[in-house]
Design an enzyme around this catalytic site. Structure first.
Site, PDB file in Angstrom:
ATOM      1  N   ASP A   1      -1.344  -1.233   5.873  1.00 49.43           N
ATOM      2  CA  ASP A   1      -1.016  -0.474   7.128  1.00 49.43           C
ATOM      3  C   ASP A   1      -2.139  -1.211   7.969  1.00 49.43           C
ATOM      4  O   ASP A   1      -3.174  -1.664   7.886  1.00 49.43           O
ATOM      5  CB  ASP A   1      -1.358   0.789   6.983  1.00 49.43           C
ATOM      6  CG  ASP A   1      -0.412   1.688   6.213  1.00 49.43           C
ATOM      7  OD1 ASP A   1       0.762   1.210   6.022  1.00 49.43           O
ATOM      8  OD2 ASP A   1      -0.697   2.905   5.639  1.00 49.43           O
TER       9      ASP A   1
ATOM     10  N   ASP B   1      -7.972   2.257   7.225  1.00 51.52           N
ATOM     11  CA  ASP B   1      -7.925   2.300   5.850  1.00 51.52           C
ATOM     12  C   ASP B   1      -7.134   0.976   5.174  1.00 51.52           C
ATOM     13  O   ASP B   1      -7.440   0.687   4.062  1.00 51.52           O
ATOM     14  CB  ASP B   1      -7.143   3.548   5.212  1.00 51.52           C
ATOM     15  CG  ASP B   1      -7.912   4.798   5.659  1.00 51.52           C
ATOM     16  OD1 ASP B   1      -9.042   4.731   5.528  1.00 51.52           O
ATOM     17  OD2 ASP B   1      -7.363   5.805   5.750  1.00 51.52           O
TER      18      ASP B   1
ATOM     19  N   ASP C   1      -4.257  -0.158  10.056  1.00 48.31           N
ATOM     20  CA  ASP C   1      -5.313   0.759  10.559  1.00 48.31           C
ATOM     21  C   ASP C   1      -6.723   0.474   9.750  1.00 48.31           C
ATOM     22  O   ASP C   1      -6.627  -0.582   8.941  1.00 48.31           O
ATOM     23  CB  ASP C   1      -4.926   2.247  10.275  1.00 48.31           C
ATOM     24  CG  ASP C   1      -4.404   2.600   8.839  1.00 48.31           C
ATOM     25  OD1 ASP C   1      -4.789   1.724   7.893  1.00 48.31           O
ATOM     26  OD2 ASP C   1      -3.819   3.644   8.503  1.00 48.31           O
TER      27      ASP C   1
ATOM     28  N   GLU D   1       0.701  -1.225  -0.102  1.00 43.98           N
ATOM     29  CA  GLU D   1      -0.128   0.162  -0.007  1.00 43.98           C
ATOM     30  C   GLU D   1       0.833   1.220  -0.057  1.00 43.98           C
ATOM     31  O   GLU D   1       1.516   1.679   0.880  1.00 43.98           O
ATOM     32  CB  GLU D   1      -0.956  -0.082   1.144  1.00 43.98           C
ATOM     33  CG  GLU D   1      -1.645   1.119   1.442  1.00 43.98           C
ATOM     34  CD  GLU D   1      -2.325   1.391   2.965  1.00 43.98           C
ATOM     35  OE1 GLU D   1      -2.867   2.577   3.346  1.00 43.98           O
ATOM     36  OE2 GLU D   1      -2.275   0.383   3.708  1.00 43.98           O
TER      37      GLU D   1
END
Length: 702
Positions: free
Chosen positions: A551, A555, A553, A478
């Site tokens: 990541d 997102d 998180d 990403e």
């Protein structure tokens, strides 16, 4: 068979009966396909189908199948019961004729059955010939009539307790007799057949499958609305019982088989047409002469298209499954192709389909199709006793004509809903054609290049050096920020990197053509090099592991979900083979201060709960740590050594393998992907609202 001395005592009449069944025992594969589990189960189907034929005619409402613990199977039905009176010209009861003579029964145009799965008239007699024992009981005329057989030979068993093939058997010699006993209600009718397979024919290792029988019962309950089928397994432990009844029909069957979200409603095409067939019939002098007879063929088809690319077509003739197709499937496919090609040509401008585009192929039309094709006719001609292929040639034109006429009416309907579905279907088919062409082009240019060739792979791909597919790994990373660190952290010998920008297209709601136009999706498909959708070739995949590295998180989880949707929907064999993984990067980096002889330690924490436990443990030990605790909100916050140690180095990393354990898991995955990523917003909103109370505001990374 009986020994020579016993056989010599038979009358001429019985020698003629056994002569036909002897052929069955010598060549069982000609009649049941094989002597393994498939042939053993075929014997069960033959007896069950006799009861189903009664239900089709409207004479039976319940069929019960019981698997006994003594290696026998019993089938009960409440139909009319096998005729027990004497057959003219033979001097035998109807029961004995049905169970000892090949090509005898009520399915040869005598008016007993308008449509039947049995054609050759050998079903019951073949099962009898291949069984160590068969017991038949018939309820008719206020009495129960019974007859037993040993390897096709009628006679009497002297049972001491429960019936068994090992009991003393006395064959009939001068004449046969049908036992009659008990008094029952005159209106009560039915047939009970119990048989023990002959282990001289079938190996002991081959056993009856409860799951196969229940699947067949469920299938039949869809095809014969209102019929109740009960399957009970009494072999060992507590009995297992399943009951199936569906008052719908082929429409319900298609809805049951479908797993993807719909492009069209489930459409039903139904019509009865006639055709002329030349058959051989006996005249008054007993000679066979050709005669033209008029036949009725009822076509009943349910079909719908979904947004997937797999094709599920189930076909039946008089309720008998024809897994290898036949003339009815040929007619169905011909009708589909002809009708939809014509509809697409008519709407070419609106669909942006020109004469320069490749021709629509059958596979483009069948992609995403779920269909149940059934035909009902008198005396269908099958290719072999196993009835896996329909051979009646006139059925091809009839089915094709019904599909053309009724599907054309649906596609040209002026109703608003029908117009919308018609447009969506044609757009899907054109999209499948373009996806097929694009996928083939991608596949051709994505082969590994040697040093003398120029690479046509995306420039942003940082490929690995190894030629071994099993050892190679592709990290889908990403963002460009993480790419720079990942390049330093990877082992370029076997680890390749492909960066993606942000959130890719939600393929659950997009057409195949849109997916291949999307730069990120197209790059992933091109780099993996195995195509997409129905053209996907697992053996052509360029990497042994596909690792999604996003990541830690919200997102990152969303991007991972979008990527998994792409793999599940268009590269599913990779998931089924267990070659797709999700990297598990840490959430926290804990720098623990030295104490006494203990040196400074670096510990990586992967969840909030793990952090709480670790801090509590350190407090008990009286150890301190540097504050603030470092929280990784993205892979780019790590340096190369940290990323390698925690996420990329096979010696230390943690990977989460994405797998589909079984068919139930596949159906669950289909529902989840459709709920979370599909076009229907309302169910997703309900899901979010229902789960909102379980989410702490502190957990929301905003």
């Amino acid at each position: 068979m009986s020994n020579v001395s016993t056989r010599s005592s038979y009358t001429a009449r019985h020698l003629q009966v056994l002569e036909g069944l002897e052929a069955v025992r010598k060549r069982p594969g000609m009649y049941i396909g094989s002597t393994d589990s498939r042939g053993l189960m075929h014997c069960v189907w033959e007896i069950i189908d006799n009861g189903v034929d009664e239900a089709i005619g409207g004479y039976a409402t319940t069929i019960e199948v019981i698997l006994h613990d003594d290696d026998s199977v019993e089938v009960r039905d409440d139909g009319r019961g096998i005729p027990v009176d004497e057959v003219e010209g033979l001097g035998l009861s109807g029961v004995e004729v049905v169970y000892t003579k090949l090509h005898a029964g009520g399915k040869f145009g005598g008016g007993s059955y308008a449509a039947s799965g049995g054609l050759h008239g050998v079903g019951a007699s073949v099962v009898n010939a291949l069984s160590a024992r068969v017991d038949v009981e018939v309820d008719r005329g206020g009495k129960t009539h019974a007859m037993s057989f040993r390897r096709g030979e009628p006679g009497e068993f002297r049972d001491k307790g429960e019936p068994t093939p090992e009991a003393t058997f006395t064959p009939f010699t001068s004449s046969s007799r049908l036992r009659s006993f008990g008094r029952i209600a005159k209106k009560k009718t039915g047939t009970r057949v119990r048989f023990w397979p002959d282990r001289q024919i079938f190996p002991e290792t081959e056993q009856f499958s409860f799951s196969n029988i229940t699947e067949r019962a469920r299938q039949t309950s869809f095809l014969v609305p209102g019929l109740t089928l009960i399957v009970e397994d009494r072999r060992g432990g507590d009995p297992v019982r399943e009951e199936h009844r569906h008052d719908g029909g082929v429409v319900d069957f298609v809805d049951f088989l479908s797993h993807d979200s719909p492009v069209t409603n489930t459409w039903r095409l139904r019509e009865t047409r006639t055709f002329t067939e030349t058959v051989q019939q006996l005249d008054r002098s007993g000679r066979l002469k050709p005669k033209d007879v008029e036949r009725h063929c009822t076509v009943d088809i349910a079909l719908r298209w979904g947004n997937g690319f797999d094709t599920f077509v189930r076909s039946f003739v008089n309720i008998i499954a024809t897994p290898k197709g036949g003339t009815h499937i040929q007619g169905f496919e011909n009708g589909l192709v002809k009708t939809l090609r014509k509809a697409i040509d008519t709407n070419a401008r609106r669909l942006k389909y020109s004469a320069k585009d490749p021709k629509i192929e059958k596979d483009d039309i069948l992609a995403g199709l779920t269909a149940v094709v059934t035909v009902s006719l008198e005396e269908p001609q099958f290719e072999g006793q196993t009835k896996e292929v329909l051979g009646t040639s006139q059925v091809r034109a009839i089915v094709s004509g019904v599909v053309e006429d009724q599907l054309t009416a649906l596609l040209t309907s002026s109703k608003r809903d029908a117009k919308l579905q018609s447009t969506q279907l044609m757009e899907k088919i054109v999209g499948e054609m373009r996806a097929r062409v694009s996928a083939r082009m991608h596949k051709e240019i994505s082969r590994r290049k040697n040093a003398l060739e120029s690479s046509a792979l995306p420039a942003k791909l940082a490929d690995c050096r190894t030629k071994s597919v099993e050892e190679s790994e592709l990290f889908i990373v990403e963002g460009d920020s993480a790419l720079g660190t990942a390049k330093l952290a990877r082992s370029s010998e076997f680890q390749a990197l492909l960066p993606i920008r942000g959130k890719i297209l939600n393929v659950q709601k997009a057409s195949p053509a849109d997916i291949l136009k999307n730069a990120e999706c197209s790059s992933i498909i091109q780099v993996i090099g195995a195509g997409s959708g129905r053209t996907f070739d697992l053996d052509a995949a360029r990497y042994g592991k596909i690792i999604l590295m996003t990541d830690a998180d919200v997102d990152g989880a969303h991007i991972r979900g979008l990527l998994l949707t792409l793999f599940f929907r268009y590269m599913r064999p990779l998931v089924e083979a267990g070659r797709v993984y999700a990297a598990v990067p840490p959430l926290f980096r804990l720098d623990i201060n030295p104490k006494g002889r203990r040196k400074r330690e670096i510990q990586y924490i992967y969840s909030e709960a793990e952090l709480a436990r670790t801090l509590a443990k350190l407090e008990k030990q009286g150890r301190t740590y540097k504050e603030p605790i470092q929280r990784y909100k993205g892979l780019g916050e790590m340096d190369a050594d940290q990323l390698s140690e925690t996420t990329m180095d096979p010696k230390h990393r943690t990977l989460r393998r994405i797998q589909i354990a079984d068919e139930d898991a596949l159906m669950t995955a289909e529902r989840i992907f459709e709920l979370l990523m599909g076009s229907e917003v309302a169910p997703r909103k309900e899901f979010i609202v229902a789960g909102a109370g379980h989410v702490s505001q502190d957990q929301i990374d905003a």
